[in-house]
Design an enzyme around this catalytic site. Structure first.
Site, mmCIF file in Angstrom:
data_model
loop_
_atom_site.group_PDB
_atom_site.id
_atom_site.type_symbol
_atom_site.label_atom_id
_atom_site.label_comp_id
_atom_site.label_asym_id
_atom_site.label_seq_id
_atom_site.Cartn_x
_atom_site.Cartn_y
_atom_site.Cartn_z
ATOM 1 N N CYS A 297 -1.019 3.138 -7.489
ATOM 2 C CA CYS A 297 -1.895 2.681 -6.413
ATOM 3 C C CYS A 297 -1.982 1.164 -6.528
ATOM 4 O O CYS A 297 -2.173 0.641 -7.640
ATOM 5 C CB CYS A 297 -3.286 3.306 -6.536
ATOM 6 S SG CYS A 297 -4.521 2.608 -5.395
ATOM 7 N N CYS B 225 0.871 -1.177 0.000
ATOM 8 C CA CYS B 225 0.000 0.000 0.000
ATOM 9 C C CYS B 225 0.905 1.222 0.000
ATOM 10 O O CYS B 225 1.783 1.343 0.861
ATOM 11 C CB CYS B 225 -0.891 -0.022 1.243
ATOM 12 S SG CYS B 225 -1.764 1.533 1.574
#
Length: 255
Positions: free
Chosen positions: A177, A70
């Site tokens: 992302c 992440c």
């Protein structure tokens, strides 16, 4: 050997799926946070505290390796986690693949969330690793949220919007992302032929395996996948079953 992967939503799936493909016997602990998601807009200290809390819980569950697949968690909490667990527990973070993209392409777009696109962190990465390439940030409004919901029409709409705002002549797109690789085929379909995609999930999985092997410990497990959702035993969200990585990890059948 238990490997914990920590993310607020479905962004952990691509890296977890690569670990499953490359080392099927590893036991995986998937730590997501539906109660606190998304992490991107939250205050930095809130994210640090949340990630540290989840990392501590992972150690209590027997994790010997921690992965932060992440960007938000890696930017804000990676060094805090490393300091907390000490040198005996490998902690692997995620960095968008700007460096290899800029080395291979003259014109690059970094697709990321609005918060990441506007961040000093991404600007610094571009300055450090962009080289001679022309690198532009493109905010993909709503794409990560649509992926977390498994809302494929909204995914298609968000991708089309990002593609329309990507500069003409772009040769390479960095997926900034960790959610975005879940919809790679849809992204490719929206781009001109020949545009290259750069994603870090496979590289993060490979680095994780290198760090595991360096420990010199037995790694063979039973290939189990456990999910803890905001501190509670659970399952991957129903939306995970909409994606190949989720199905590979048993979305819809995990206990």
């Amino acid at each position: 050997m238990i490997v914990a992967l920590i993310d607020s939503g479905l962004g952990l799936l691509p890296t977890a799926a690569w670990l499953r493909k490359l080392r099927p016997d590893l036991d995986l602990l998937l730590q997501n946070d539906p109660d606190g998601a998304p992490w991107g807009p939250k205050p930095e200290q809130w994210v640090v505290d949340r990630v540290l809390e989840t990392a501590r819980a992972s150690l209590r569950e027997g994790a010997e390796v921690i992965v932060l697949p992440c960007n938000t968690a890696s930017v804000t909490a990676l060094e805090h986690v490393r300091a907390m667990v000490g040198p005996g527990v490998p902690v692997i973070g995620t960095v968008p693949a700007i460096k290899p993209a800029a080395a291979a392409c003259r014109k690059v777009a970094v697709w990321a969330t609005a918060a990441t696109t506007a961040s000093d962190y991404q600007a610094d990465l571009i300055a450090r690793f962009g080289g001679d390439a022309e690198v532009t940030g493109v905010a993909c409004h709503g794409l990560a949220d649509a992926i977390d919901r498994g809302d494929l029409p909204a995914v298609t709409e968000a991708i089309a919007d990002a593609a329309a705002r990507t500069p003409a002549g772009t040769e390479g797109i960095v997926l900034g992302c960790t959610h975005y690789p879940l919809v790679l085929d849809a992204i490719l379909a929206a781009l001109p032929e020949g545009v290259r995609i750069f994603d870090s999930a496979e590289a993060v999985a490979a680095q994780t395996l290198r760090r595991i092997d360096a420990l010199g410990r037995p790694t063979a497990g039973t290939g189990t996948v456990r999910v803890i959702a905001s501190g509670r035993p659970g399952q991957l969200p129903t939306a995970a079953a909409a994606f190949d990585s989720g199905r590979l990890l048993g979305a819809g059948s995990l206990v």
